[in-house]
Design a protein around this motif. Structure first.
Motif, short mmCIF file in Angstrom:
data_model
loop_
_atom_site.label_atom_id
_atom_site.label_comp_id
_atom_site.label_asym_id
_atom_site.label_seq_id
_atom_site.Cartn_x
_atom_site.Cartn_y
_atom_site.Cartn_z
N CYS A 1 5.34 6.35 10.05
CA CYS A 1 4.81 5.41 11.05
C CYS A 1 3.53 5.94 11.67
CB CYS A 1 5.85 5.15 12.15
SG CYS A 1 7.26 4.18 11.62
N ILE A 2 3.54 7.19 12.06
CA ILE A 2 2.34 7.78 12.66
C ILE A 2 1.20 7.80 11.65
CG2 ILE A 2 1.39 9.92 13.62
CD1 ILE A 2 4.28 10.41 14.75
N ALA A 3 1.49 8.22 10.42
CA ALA A 3 0.46 8.27 9.39
C ALA A 3 -0.11 6.88 9.11
CB ALA A 3 1.02 8.88 8.11
N ALA A 4 0.74 5.88 9.01
CA ALA A 4 0.28 4.52 8.71
C ALA A 4 -0.59 3.97 9.85
CB ALA A 4 1.48 3.61 8.47
N ILE A 5 -0.18 4.21 11.08
CA ILE A 5 -0.98 3.75 12.21
C ILE A 5 -2.34 4.43 12.21
CG2 ILE A 5 -1.15 3.80 14.74
CD1 ILE A 5 1.94 3.32 14.73
N ALA A 6 -2.38 5.72 11.89
CA ALA A 6 -3.66 6.44 11.84
C ALA A 6 -4.56 5.86 10.76
CB ALA A 6 -3.41 7.92 11.60
N VAL A 7 -4.01 5.58 9.59
CA VAL A 7 -4.80 5.02 8.49
C VAL A 7 -5.32 3.64 8.84
CG1 VAL A 7 -4.67 4.18 6.10
CG2 VAL A 7 -3.67 6.38 6.70
N VAL A 8 -4.47 2.79 9.38
CA VAL A 8 -4.89 1.43 9.76
C VAL A 8 -5.93 1.49 10.87
CG1 VAL A 8 -4.13 -0.73 10.83
CG2 VAL A 8 -2.79 0.29 8.98
N SER A 9 -5.72 2.35 11.84
CA SER A 9 -6.69 2.48 12.93
C SER A 9 -8.05 2.89 12.41
CB SER A 9 -6.17 3.51 13.94
OG SER A 9 -7.11 3.69 14.96
N GLU A 10 -8.10 3.88 11.52
CA GLU A 10 -9.37 4.33 10.96
C GLU A 10 -10.01 3.21 10.13
OE1 GLU A 10 -12.80 6.10 9.88
OE2 GLU A 10 -11.47 6.58 11.53
N GLN A 11 -9.22 2.47 9.37
CA GLN A 11 -9.77 1.38 8.56
C GLN A 11 -10.35 0.28 9.45
OE1 GLN A 11 -10.31 1.40 5.36
NE2 GLN A 11 -11.17 -0.64 5.32
N LEU A 12 -9.65 -0.06 10.52
CA LEU A 12 -10.17 -1.08 11.44
C LEU A 12 -11.44 -0.58 12.12
CD1 LEU A 12 -6.84 -2.37 13.02
CD2 LEU A 12 -8.30 -3.55 11.35
N ASN A 13 -11.47 0.70 12.50
CA ASN A 13 -12.69 1.26 13.09
C ASN A 13 -13.83 1.24 12.08
OD1 ASN A 13 -11.80 1.80 15.70
ND2 ASN A 13 -10.89 3.74 15.07
N TYR A 14 -13.55 1.55 10.83
CA TYR A 14 -14.56 1.52 9.77
C TYR A 14 -15.11 0.09 9.62
CZ TYR A 14 -16.61 1.35 5.14
OH TYR A 14 -17.47 1.14 4.10
N VAL B 1 0.86 -1.18 0.00
CA VAL B 1 0.00 0.00 0.00
C VAL B 1 0.90 1.23 0.00
CG1 VAL B 1 -1.95 -1.09 1.20
CG2 VAL B 1 -0.18 0.05 2.51
N SER B 2 0.32 2.36 -0.27
CA SER B 2 1.07 3.60 -0.31
C SER B 2 0.35 4.66 0.50
CB SER B 2 1.22 4.07 -1.77
OG SER B 2 1.78 5.36 -1.81
N LEU B 3 1.12 5.54 1.10
CA LEU B 3 0.55 6.69 1.80
C LEU B 3 0.50 7.90 0.88
CD1 LEU B 3 2.27 6.31 5.28
CD2 LEU B 3 -0.09 5.79 4.68
N GLY B 4 0.74 7.69 -0.39
CA GLY B 4 0.68 8.78 -1.36
C GLY B 4 2.03 9.11 -1.94
N PRO B 5 2.07 10.14 -2.78
CA PRO B 5 3.29 10.47 -3.50
C PRO B 5 4.36 11.20 -2.67
CG PRO B 5 1.58 12.02 -4.09
CD PRO B 5 0.94 10.98 -3.20
N LEU B 6 3.98 11.75 -1.53
CA LEU B 6 4.96 12.49 -0.73
C LEU B 6 5.95 11.54 -0.08
CD1 LEU B 6 2.61 15.02 1.09
CD2 LEU B 6 4.05 15.45 -0.91
N ILE B 7 7.19 11.96 -0.02
CA ILE B 7 8.21 11.19 0.70
C ILE B 7 8.24 11.71 2.13
CG2 ILE B 7 10.66 10.65 0.88
CD1 ILE B 7 10.79 10.93 -2.17
N MET B 8 7.93 10.83 3.07
CA MET B 8 7.89 11.21 4.49
C MET B 8 9.09 10.65 5.22
SD MET B 8 3.99 10.30 5.50
CE MET B 8 2.72 10.36 4.27
N ARG B 9 9.44 11.33 6.30
CA ARG B 9 10.44 10.74 7.19
C ARG B 9 9.81 9.50 7.80
NH1 ARG B 9 12.25 15.42 11.17
NH2 ARG B 9 11.76 13.67 12.49
N VAL B 10 10.64 8.56 8.18
CA VAL B 10 10.13 7.28 8.70
C VAL B 10 9.26 7.50 9.93
CG1 VAL B 10 10.78 5.06 9.70
CG2 VAL B 10 11.99 5.92 7.71
N ASP B 11 9.65 8.39 10.84
CA ASP B 11 8.84 8.59 12.05
C ASP B 11 7.47 9.16 11.70
OD1 ASP B 11 10.13 10.98 11.29
OD2 ASP B 11 10.29 11.72 13.34
N VAL B 12 7.39 10.04 10.73
CA VAL B 12 6.11 10.59 10.29
C VAL B 12 5.29 9.52 9.57
CG1 VAL B 12 5.01 12.32 8.81
CG2 VAL B 12 7.04 12.92 10.16
#
Length: 90
Positions: A47-60, A34-45
């Motif tokens: 991680c936070i973004a991926a956890i937020a996306v997965v959390s929202e998907q699981l809640n959905y 999967v991709s978080l989009g075209p932007l290149i993020m720092r790894v720490d950012v």
């Protein structure tokens, strides 16, 4: 699919991206790409973004399997901007 009680494992790539060998190795282990989009993020950012996306998907998935709605507003977890947009489009 039944996703209840199944662990979620995230493999966050380096800023430079995965090598083809790494991608194929992870796919062979059952990972889905999967991709978080075209932007290149720092790894720490990332991680936070991926956890937020997965959390929202699981809640959905939980909300829809329980017959609930499909908007973040149903959980009360929306931001002020999201709440405003959802109310304007209701």
């Amino acid at each position: 699919k039944d996703h209840k009680n199944k662990p979620v494992v995230l493999a966050i790539g380096p800023e430079g991206g995965w090598t083809q060998f790494e991608v194929e190795s992870l796919k062979a282990k059952g990972f889905q790409t999967v991709s978080l989009g075209p932007l290149i993020m720092r790894v720490d950012v990332a991680c936070i973004a991926a956890i937020a996306v997965v959390s929202e998907q699981l809640n959905y998935l939980k909300r829809t399997s329980e017959g609930g709605g499909n908007h973040a507003i149903d959980l009360g977890t929306e931001s002020a901007a999201t709440r405003k947009r959802l109310l304007e489009n209701a």
